[in-house]
Motif scaffolding. Structure first.
Motif, PDB file in Angstrom:
ATOM      1  N   GLU A 196       5.128   3.548   2.443  1.00 58.17           N
ATOM      2  CA  GLU A 196       4.651   2.267   1.934  1.00 58.17           C
ATOM      3  C   GLU A 196       4.670   1.224   3.033  1.00 58.17           C
ATOM      4  OE1 GLU A 196       5.199   1.935  -2.753  1.00 58.17           O
ATOM      5  OE2 GLU A 196       7.075   1.607  -1.666  1.00 58.17           O
ATOM      6  N   ILE A 197       3.636   0.426   3.070  1.00 62.52           N
ATOM      7  CA  ILE A 197       3.535  -0.672   4.027  1.00 62.52           C
ATOM      8  C   ILE A 197       3.133  -1.913   3.242  1.00 62.52           C
ATOM      9  CG2 ILE A 197       1.173   0.027   4.632  1.00 62.52           C
ATOM     10  CD1 ILE A 197       1.705  -1.164   7.437  1.00 62.52           C
ATOM     11  N   SER A 198       3.866  -2.990   3.457  1.00 64.09           N
ATOM     12  CA  SER A 198       3.637  -4.230   2.708  1.00 64.09           C
ATOM     13  C   SER A 198       3.086  -5.307   3.628  1.00 64.09           C
ATOM     14  CB  SER A 198       4.933  -4.710   2.055  1.00 64.09           C
ATOM     15  OG  SER A 198       5.365  -3.796   1.072  1.00 64.09           O
ATOM     16  N   PHE A 255       0.848  -1.185   0.000  1.00 63.08           N
ATOM     17  CA  PHE A 255       0.000   0.000   0.000  1.00 63.08           C
ATOM     18  C   PHE A 255       0.887   1.240   0.000  1.00 63.08           C
ATOM     19  CE2 PHE A 255      -2.429  -3.412   1.847  1.00 63.08           C
ATOM     20  CZ  PHE A 255      -3.692  -3.258   1.297  1.00 63.08           C
ATOM     21  N   THR A 256       0.618   2.148  -0.911  1.00 63.28           N
ATOM     22  CA  THR A 256       1.370   3.395  -0.996  1.00 63.28           C
ATOM     23  C   THR A 256       0.456   4.551  -0.612  1.00 63.28           C
ATOM     24  OG1 THR A 256       2.727   2.515  -2.797  1.00 63.28           O
ATOM     25  CG2 THR A 256       2.705   4.904  -2.499  1.00 63.28           C
ATOM     26  N   PHE A 257       0.836   5.259   0.448  1.00 55.57           N
ATOM     27  CA  PHE A 257       0.094   6.440   0.889  1.00 55.57           C
ATOM     28  C   PHE A 257       0.835   7.682   0.404  1.00 55.57           C
ATOM     29  CE2 PHE A 257      -1.196   3.191   3.917  1.00 55.57           C
ATOM     30  CZ  PHE A 257      -2.569   3.403   4.026  1.00 55.57           C
ATOM     31  N   LEU A 258       0.081   8.649  -0.097  1.00 59.54           N
ATOM     32  CA  LEU A 258       0.653   9.895  -0.594  1.00 59.54           C
ATOM     33  C   LEU A 258       0.067  11.073   0.164  1.00 59.54           C
ATOM     34  CD1 LEU A 258       0.523   9.195  -4.437  1.00 59.54           C
ATOM     35  CD2 LEU A 258       2.510   9.010  -2.917  1.00 59.54           C
ATOM     36  N   GLY A 259       0.950  11.913   0.706  1.00 62.08           N
ATOM     37  CA  GLY A 259       0.538  13.105   1.447  1.00 62.08           C
ATOM     38  C   GLY A 259       1.261  14.329   0.936  1.00 62.08           C
ATOM     39  N   VAL A 260       1.529  15.285   1.845  1.00 59.07           N
ATOM     40  CA  VAL A 260       2.237  16.518   1.485  1.00 59.07           C
ATOM     41  C   VAL A 260       3.365  16.728   2.482  1.00 59.07           C
ATOM     42  CG1 VAL A 260       2.053  19.003   1.122  1.00 59.07           C
ATOM     43  CG2 VAL A 260       0.129  17.528   0.545  1.00 59.07           C
ATOM     44  N   VAL A 293       5.221  -4.965   7.180  1.00 61.04           N
ATOM     45  CA  VAL A 293       6.418  -4.186   7.480  1.00 61.04           C
ATOM     46  C   VAL A 293       6.284  -2.842   6.767  1.00 61.04           C
ATOM     47  CG1 VAL A 293       7.708  -5.121   5.501  1.00 61.04           C
ATOM     48  CG2 VAL A 293       8.964  -4.161   7.429  1.00 61.04           C
ATOM     49  N   ILE A 294       6.669  -1.761   7.458  1.00 60.46           N
ATOM     50  CA  ILE A 294       6.711  -0.449   6.818  1.00 60.46           C
ATOM     51  C   ILE A 294       8.048  -0.351   6.089  1.00 60.46           C
ATOM     52  CG2 ILE A 294       6.752   2.051   7.185  1.00 60.46           C
ATOM     53  CD1 ILE A 294       4.921   1.645   9.589  1.00 60.46           C
ATOM     54  N   ASN A 295       8.000  -0.467   4.776  1.00 65.09           N
ATOM     55  CA  ASN A 295       9.250  -0.505   4.025  1.00 65.09           C
ATOM     56  C   ASN A 295       9.657   0.847   3.454  1.00 65.09           C
ATOM     57  OD1 ASN A 295       6.880  -1.044   2.624  1.00 65.09           O
ATOM     58  ND2 ASN A 295       7.875  -2.135   0.970  1.00 65.09           N
ATOM     59  N   ASN A 296       8.846   1.877   3.704  1.00 72.25           N
ATOM     60  CA  ASN A 296       9.234   3.239   3.348  1.00 72.25           C
ATOM     61  C   ASN A 296       8.470   4.164   4.291  1.00 72.25           C
ATOM     62  OD1 ASN A 296       9.884   5.691   2.248  1.00 72.25           O
ATOM     63  ND2 ASN A 296       8.955   5.314   0.242  1.00 72.25           N
ATOM     64  N   GLY A 297       9.171   4.716   5.263  1.00 77.20           N
ATOM     65  CA  GLY A 297       8.491   5.539   6.266  1.00 77.20           C
ATOM     66  C   GLY A 297       9.085   6.915   6.443  1.00 77.20           C
ATOM     67  N   GLY A 298       9.850   7.373   5.471  1.00 73.41           N
ATOM     68  CA  GLY A 298      10.485   8.680   5.602  1.00 73.41           C
ATOM     69  C   GLY A 298      11.967   8.567   5.868  1.00 73.41           C
ATOM     70  N   PRO A 344       4.058  21.816  11.481  1.00 75.33           N
ATOM     71  CA  PRO A 344       3.362  20.687  10.864  1.00 75.33           C
ATOM     72  C   PRO A 344       1.929  20.970  10.438  1.00 75.33           C
ATOM     73  CG  PRO A 344       3.348  20.436  13.239  1.00 75.33           C
ATOM     74  CD  PRO A 344       4.178  21.661  12.951  1.00 75.33           C
ATOM     75  N   LEU A 345       1.330  22.097  10.889  1.00 75.37           N
ATOM     76  CA  LEU A 345      -0.079  22.319  10.576  1.00 75.37           C
ATOM     77  C   LEU A 345      -0.308  22.392   9.071  1.00 75.37           C
ATOM     78  CD1 LEU A 345      -1.206  24.859  13.331  1.00 75.37           C
ATOM     79  CD2 LEU A 345      -1.491  22.376  13.249  1.00 75.37           C
ATOM     80  N   GLY A 346      -1.242  21.566   8.589  1.00 76.16           N
ATOM     81  CA  GLY A 346      -1.563  21.512   7.163  1.00 76.16           C
ATOM     82  C   GLY A 346      -0.783  20.458   6.409  1.00 76.16           C
ATOM     83  N   ASN A 347       0.320  19.981   6.994  1.00 77.04           N
ATOM     84  CA  ASN A 347       1.029  18.880   6.346  1.00 77.04           C
ATOM     85  C   ASN A 347       0.137  17.631   6.342  1.00 77.04           C
ATOM     86  OD1 ASN A 347       3.099  20.714   6.450  1.00 77.04           O
ATOM     87  ND2 ASN A 347       4.388  19.528   7.871  1.00 77.04           N
ATOM     88  N   LYS A 348       0.403  16.728   5.424  1.00 80.22           N
ATOM     89  CA  LYS A 348      -0.310  15.448   5.398  1.00 80.22           C
ATOM     90  C   LYS A 348       0.729  14.333   5.454  1.00 80.22           C
ATOM     91  CE  LYS A 348      -4.306  17.003   2.665  1.00 80.22           C
ATOM     92  NZ  LYS A 348      -5.040  16.828   1.380  1.00 80.22           N
ATOM     93  N   SER A 349       0.782  13.663   6.581  1.00 78.99           N
ATOM     94  CA  SER A 349       1.814  12.652   6.792  1.00 78.99           C
ATOM     95  C   SER A 349       1.375  11.295   6.245  1.00 78.99           C
ATOM     96  CB  SER A 349       2.142  12.525   8.276  1.00 78.99           C
ATOM     97  OG  SER A 349       3.013  11.425   8.495  1.00 78.99           O
ATOM     98  N   ALA A 350       2.081  10.837   5.219  1.00 81.97           N
ATOM     99  CA  ALA A 350       1.825   9.494   4.702  1.00 81.97           C
ATOM    100  C   ALA A 350       2.226   8.443   5.725  1.00 81.97           C
ATOM    101  CB  ALA A 350       2.593   9.292   3.397  1.00 81.97           C
ATOM    102  N   LEU A 351       3.233   8.756   6.551  1.00 85.48           N
ATOM    103  CA  LEU A 351       3.642   7.808   7.587  1.00 85.48           C
ATOM    104  C   LEU A 351       2.540   7.636   8.626  1.00 85.48           C
ATOM    105  CD1 LEU A 351       5.691   5.980   8.959  1.00 85.48           C
ATOM    106  CD2 LEU A 351       6.704   8.014  10.025  1.00 85.48           C
ATOM    107  N   ASP A 352       1.867   8.739   8.996  1.00 84.37           N
ATOM    108  CA  ASP A 352       0.736   8.613   9.920  1.00 84.37           C
ATOM    109  C   ASP A 352      -0.288   7.628   9.376  1.00 84.37           C
ATOM    110  OD1 ASP A 352       1.873  10.429  11.606  1.00 84.37           O
ATOM    111  OD2 ASP A 352       0.465  12.059  11.182  1.00 84.37           O
TER     112      ASP A 352
END
Length: 575
Positions: free
Chosen positions: A329-331, A267-272, A313-318, A279-287
């Motif tokens: 990304e979490i697999s 699963f690939t999450f996309l934020g800003v 496993v979180i294989n891409n978390g920042g 941090p206000l207004g940011n969108k954390s894909a890791l969250d």
């Protein structure tokens, strides 16, 4: 990932080791959530075909394996070439190459078979490091397949023959120290023993004028369960009469149990992205990924039967805390007793991902990276393999091998029992399927009669996908196991050639088990397997061009186009 290394462990039910009663079986079936699937082929044909509730008092038949000059020649070839065989195991172990990038390892295995008279063709099913090696003598004989793997696992680097954790390759990163890859599943030995067995059978066929076609399939990316599942869907294994498979284990055993079907999904999450200090207004894909991981854990009580497995496993978390991760990304590996049951659980995992994206105001997409069936067993094939294993005897481990095993057991907090130095009894599988590992050999097993066998490469009580297995794979335990496994495979294959009735029994059972069932790949429509571009020297050496015609290259880029999150109108200053 060949996670099927424990398939040959034998469990007994009840305090006295007796077979459980029918009432107890039904209770366990209900507890496992598989009652309908086991009792009704209409409910779950794939699981029903793999189930075998054998009568109490089962005793393996004797006299299936027969001595013959051809078998003697095959076994003698292995003994006479043991230094070459163990040398190949060592070479592949030292390469320790990851899935889809086994450049040197695949070449080493292919060259071993070329020297044995095989015709080798690289690029099987479009995979650069997959190859098919073929040897034919005469006409009209059976077509026998052998399975070779040679990929390592990340993070399992370990010095050979060392009884405590001592990485051979250490990554000196002040923020993220780690270890290099290593053969923590023993695939260096797996591919080597299978290649040696194929070469021994070819040698014997030529010497004794036995018509046969021997096909060896060098398979990439087994640890990701990609290579064979896709190759089967492309018809690579069509035309075989029988397929012989083995895997390093902690015991010397065979059996006719099944495995779990599995779908691997990322699963690939996309934020800003934005500064972590504002941090206000940011969108954390890791969250989003963390929320998904947390929510998926709540599936376990009401949605995960004992036959299922769910791990991630979180294989891409920042990369750094002061940048809100824009992509994460979490697999997941989703496992169950059949592809139908996997799909039900997978749908729930996808729903969790969508909920996490909604809550985090990110977007999510998912891609299936691999998918395989549960394995179709073969009782008659296992009985033939077992008889050969008994006649040949267990691996002859040296004191050096046992001492390394004891040292590792001490390091791991296990009883110091050394290596498994006997042939485990052939016993019926547990009548209640309670899950376990998966293998991409399973898809082959629905297309051709398949036997699987394990030979002890790691200490009693140990586990695979560990540094401790890497310590053994090319040391004294592994070098003994690789020769023994080659002997078991070759002897069984020769029986299929010299005893047509044995091959007929195997094929008849396969026809009965698959009656009314049509195998269809579990991979989604339009699936393109992941690949890495090979180095130029490898393409030249293997006479391949890039890219193959079955993938899009370069792959489509994944780039976030998300906008900052609104906080609403500005607040007026307080008076």
């Amino acid at each position: 990932m060949c996670d099927l290394h424990d398939q040959h462990d034998h469990e007994t039910s009840g305090t006295d080791g007796a077979r459980p009663s029918r009432r107890r079986i039904m209770q366990l079936l209900g507890a496992a959530g598989v009652t309908g699937a086991v009792m009704s082929a209409e409910a779950d044909p794939a699981m029903a075909a793999a189930v075998d509730v054998t009568a109490a008092g089962y005793r393996p038949p004797e006299g299936l394996a027969q001595d013959s000059p051809a078998k003697d020649s095959a076994l003698a070839w292995i003994t006479g070439n043991s230094d070459r065989i163990t040398g190949l195991n060592t070479e592949i172990w030292e390469n320790a190459e990851l899935s889809l990038r086994e450049w040197k390892s695949s070449l080493a295995e292919a060259e071993f078979l070329q020297r044995a008279g095989f015709d080798v063709r690289f690029g099987t099913a479009g995979f650069p490091t997959a190859f098919t090696a073929t040897y034919s003598y005469g006409s009209g004989g059976p077509v026998l397949g052998f399975s070779g793997e040679y990929d390592a696992l990340p993070g399992l680097s370990q010095h050979k023959g060392v009884g405590h954790h001592d990485p051979r390759e250490y990554v000196h990163d002040p923020f993220a120290p780690g270890y290099g890859p290593g053969h923590g599943c023993g695939h260096s030995a797996l591919g080597t023993a299978a290649a040696a067995a194929a070469a021994a059978v070819a040698h014997s066929a030529k010497k004794h004028r036995l018509p046969v076609t021997v096909k060896f399939f060098g398979s990439t990316a087994e640890e990701a369960l990609i290579g064979k599942t896709y190759a089967v869907s492309r018809g690579v294994y069509d035309g075989l009469d029988a397929f012989l498979d083995w895997h390093p284990s902690t015991a010397n055993a065979t059996g006719w149990g099944s495995s779990t079907a599995m779908t691997a999904v990322t699963f690939t999450f996309l934020g800003v992205a934005g500064h972590g200090g504002t941090p206000l207004g940011n969108k954390s894909a890791l969250d989003a990924a963390v929320m998904m991981a947390t929510m998926s854990e709540f599936l376990r009580e009401e949605n995960l039967a004992p036959s299922g497995r769910l791990h991630w496993v979180i294989n891409n978390g920042g990369d750094i805390p002061n940048v809100t991760p824009e992509i994460a990304e979490i697999s997941y590996y989703v496992r169950e007793g059949s592809t139908a049951r996997v799909q039900v659980l997978l749908d729930k995992v996808i729903a969790v991902a969508e909920a996490a994206a909604k809550a985090s105001r990110t977007t999510v997409r998912h891609r299936i990276t691999s998918a395989c069936w549960n394995q179709l067993p073969s009782k008659s094939f296992a009985e033939l393999m077992y008889d050969n294993m008994k006649r040949i005897g267990p691996p002859r481990f040296t004191e050096e091998a046992h001492q390394l095993a004891r040292d590792l057991q001490e390091s791991l907090g296990l009883p110091q029992r050394g290596m498994h130095a006997e042939i485990a009894e052939l016993t019926p599988p547990n009548p209640v399927f309670l899950g376990g590992g998966s293998t991409d050999v399973a898809d082959i097993s629905w297309n051709v009669p398949t036997v699987s066998m394990g030979a002890a490469l790691a200490p009693i009580g140990g586990k695979f996908h560990t540094w401790s297995t890497a310590a053994c794979a090319a040391a004294a335990p592994g070098q003994t196991a690789v020769v023994a496994a080659a002997q078991y495979l070759a002897a069984t294959a020769v029986d299929l050639i010299t005893q047509p009735e044995r091959l007929k029994a195997v094929k008849d059972e396969f026809a009965a088990r698959t009656q009314g069932i049509t195998w269809k790949t579990a991979l989604p429509d339009g699936y393109e397997p992941p690949m890495y571009e090979p180095p130029e020297w490898f393409l030249k050496k293997t006479r391949q061009s890039w890219p193959p015609d079955n993938i899009t290259w370069p792959p489509r880029r994944i780039v976030s186009q998300e906008k900052f999150s609104s906080l609403g109108p500005e607040l007026a200053p307080q008076k």
